[in-house]
Design a protein around this motif. Sequence first.
Motif, short mmCIF file in Angstrom:
data_model
loop_
_atom_site.label_atom_id
_atom_site.label_comp_id
_atom_site.label_asym_id
_atom_site.label_seq_id
_atom_site.Cartn_x
_atom_site.Cartn_y
_atom_site.Cartn_z
N HIS A 154 0.83 -1.21 0.00
CA HIS A 154 0.00 0.00 0.00
C HIS A 154 0.86 1.26 0.00
O HIS A 154 0.43 2.32 0.48
N GLY A 155 2.06 1.15 -0.56
CA GLY A 155 2.97 2.28 -0.57
C GLY A 155 2.43 3.47 -1.35
O GLY A 155 2.69 4.62 -1.00
N ALA A 156 1.67 3.21 -2.42
CA ALA A 156 1.10 4.32 -3.20
C ALA A 156 0.10 5.11 -2.37
O ALA A 156 0.00 6.34 -2.49
N ALA A 157 -0.65 4.42 -1.51
CA ALA A 157 -1.61 5.12 -0.65
C ALA A 157 -0.89 5.99 0.37
O ALA A 157 -1.32 7.11 0.66
N VAL A 158 0.21 5.48 0.93
CA VAL A 158 1.02 6.30 1.85
C VAL A 158 1.51 7.55 1.12
O VAL A 158 1.44 8.67 1.64
N ALA A 159 2.01 7.35 -0.10
CA ALA A 159 2.51 8.47 -0.88
C ALA A 159 1.42 9.50 -1.12
O ALA A 159 1.66 10.72 -1.07
N GLY A 160 0.19 9.03 -1.37
CA GLY A 160 -0.91 9.95 -1.59
C GLY A 160 -1.21 10.79 -0.37
O GLY A 160 -1.47 12.00 -0.48
N VAL A 161 -1.16 10.19 0.81
CA VAL A 161 -1.39 10.93 2.05
C VAL A 161 -0.30 11.99 2.24
O VAL A 161 -0.58 13.14 2.60
N LEU A 162 0.94 11.60 2.01
CA LEU A 162 2.05 12.54 2.20
C LEU A 162 1.99 13.68 1.18
O LEU A 162 2.34 14.83 1.51
N ARG A 163 1.55 13.39 -0.03
CA ARG A 163 1.39 14.45 -1.02
C ARG A 163 0.29 15.42 -0.59
O ARG A 163 0.39 16.63 -0.82
N ALA A 164 -0.75 14.88 0.03
CA ALA A 164 -1.81 15.75 0.56
C ALA A 164 -1.25 16.66 1.64
O ALA A 164 -1.58 17.86 1.69
N ALA A 165 -0.38 16.11 2.50
CA ALA A 165 0.23 16.92 3.55
C ALA A 165 1.08 18.04 2.95
O ALA A 165 1.06 19.19 3.43
N LEU A 166 1.83 17.73 1.91
CA LEU A 166 2.66 18.73 1.26
C LEU A 166 1.83 19.87 0.67
O LEU A 166 2.27 21.02 0.63
N ALA A 167 0.64 19.54 0.20
CA ALA A 167 -0.20 20.53 -0.48
C ALA A 167 -1.04 21.36 0.48
O ALA A 167 -1.73 22.28 0.05
N CYS A 168 -0.96 21.06 1.76
CA CYS A 168 -1.82 21.74 2.73
C CYS A 168 -1.44 23.20 2.93
O CYS A 168 -0.27 23.55 3.01
N GLY A 169 -2.48 24.01 3.03
CA GLY A 169 -2.36 25.39 3.48
C GLY A 169 -3.28 25.58 4.67
O GLY A 169 -3.88 24.62 5.17
N PRO A 170 -3.45 26.81 5.13
CA PRO A 170 -4.30 27.05 6.30
C PRO A 170 -5.73 26.52 6.15
O PRO A 170 -6.29 25.98 7.11
N ALA A 171 -6.33 26.65 4.98
CA ALA A 171 -7.70 26.17 4.80
C ALA A 171 -7.79 24.66 4.95
O ALA A 171 -8.72 24.14 5.58
N GLU A 172 -6.79 23.95 4.40
CA GLU A 172 -6.78 22.49 4.51
C GLU A 172 -6.55 22.05 5.95
O GLU A 172 -7.13 21.06 6.41
N LEU A 173 -5.72 22.80 6.68
CA LEU A 173 -5.51 22.47 8.09
C LEU A 173 -6.81 22.54 8.87
O LEU A 173 -7.09 21.68 9.71
N ASP A 174 -7.61 23.55 8.60
CA ASP A 174 -8.89 23.69 9.30
C ASP A 174 -9.80 22.51 9.01
O ASP A 174 -10.45 21.98 9.93
N ARG A 175 -9.85 22.09 7.76
CA ARG A 175 -10.72 20.96 7.38
C ARG A 175 -10.23 19.66 8.01
O ARG A 175 -11.02 18.86 8.49
#
Length: 296
Positions: free
Chosen positions: A20-41
């Motif tokens: 499930h390494g691709a799924a881990v990578a997807g989560v980490l890419r989401a973390a990289l893309a986060c800004g303040p609005a994403e943090l709130d959500r």
Amino acid sequence: MRYSVVGAATLGFDLARLPHGAAVAGVLRAALACGPAELDRLAAAHPGPRARRHRHSALDAAMVERDALADLLPDAGRAFDEAARGQLHTLRRLENGMLGDAAGLDHLVRHEIFDWTWLRSGSMAVQDPVAADAADVLSDAAVAEYLREPAHPDLWVEMTAPLGAAGVLSVDGLDGLDVVDAPGASSVLRAIASADDEMRTAWRRVVDEVRPHTAQWAPAMHRATWAVTMSERLRLALDVQLAGVVAFHRGGFTASDGAYGAWNALAGVLQAQLVDDLLPASEADVLLRPWRLVSG
């Protein structure tokens, strides 16, 4: 060993060999893309301290159970190992042995990817409370996919559910292989992700052909990573390497491919594409050689 933004290719080596390494990578890419609005959500989707502690207690119990089972496997496979004169045992270690661990994954999310969310004064540092909750959600989803196995399916669902509820990114990790500001790497990613039998065979053959020159790969990769660091492209490089993991899995490459050089070859190509304006021609040639041989 802790995973780090600087060691993105090493993280990729582990994730390329995980089911499930691709799924881990997807989560980490989401973390990289986060800004303040994403943090709130993300923070709003936090399950609460008590529910999270319960899930982690269940996770700890599941890992103890898995380790107990793993202790039995060497005895069960000893006859095969002896028959193969240890080759099977070596293969298992190469395919399954991780360089990092789940705690290192949590540190990567909380302290490195979210380094911008920490409040610092002198030697003191405290993470913004909203960011801390968001990091919990992302870390739990990444760790769940990192450790996921057929047993206890409800636990894995519970740990990834808050990220899904936040609507930041699907946890399947298969979205968006095009990386902004990295057009050269994106073209490689698309080709690898759409690999057919012919291309996989060609990639494996080329990796075998360049294997005698692997002593050149490490210093060239070090030089490319230094260039990434000096040009402040570390976060971009991490995103590209994580996208590489997704492409590697989507393209049908296996844990054996990852263990025996196919991932390192891809990681080097992607790193060189990011710093082609800074990398000396000799190092660029070493890292780009597999791609040039395959793509013509």
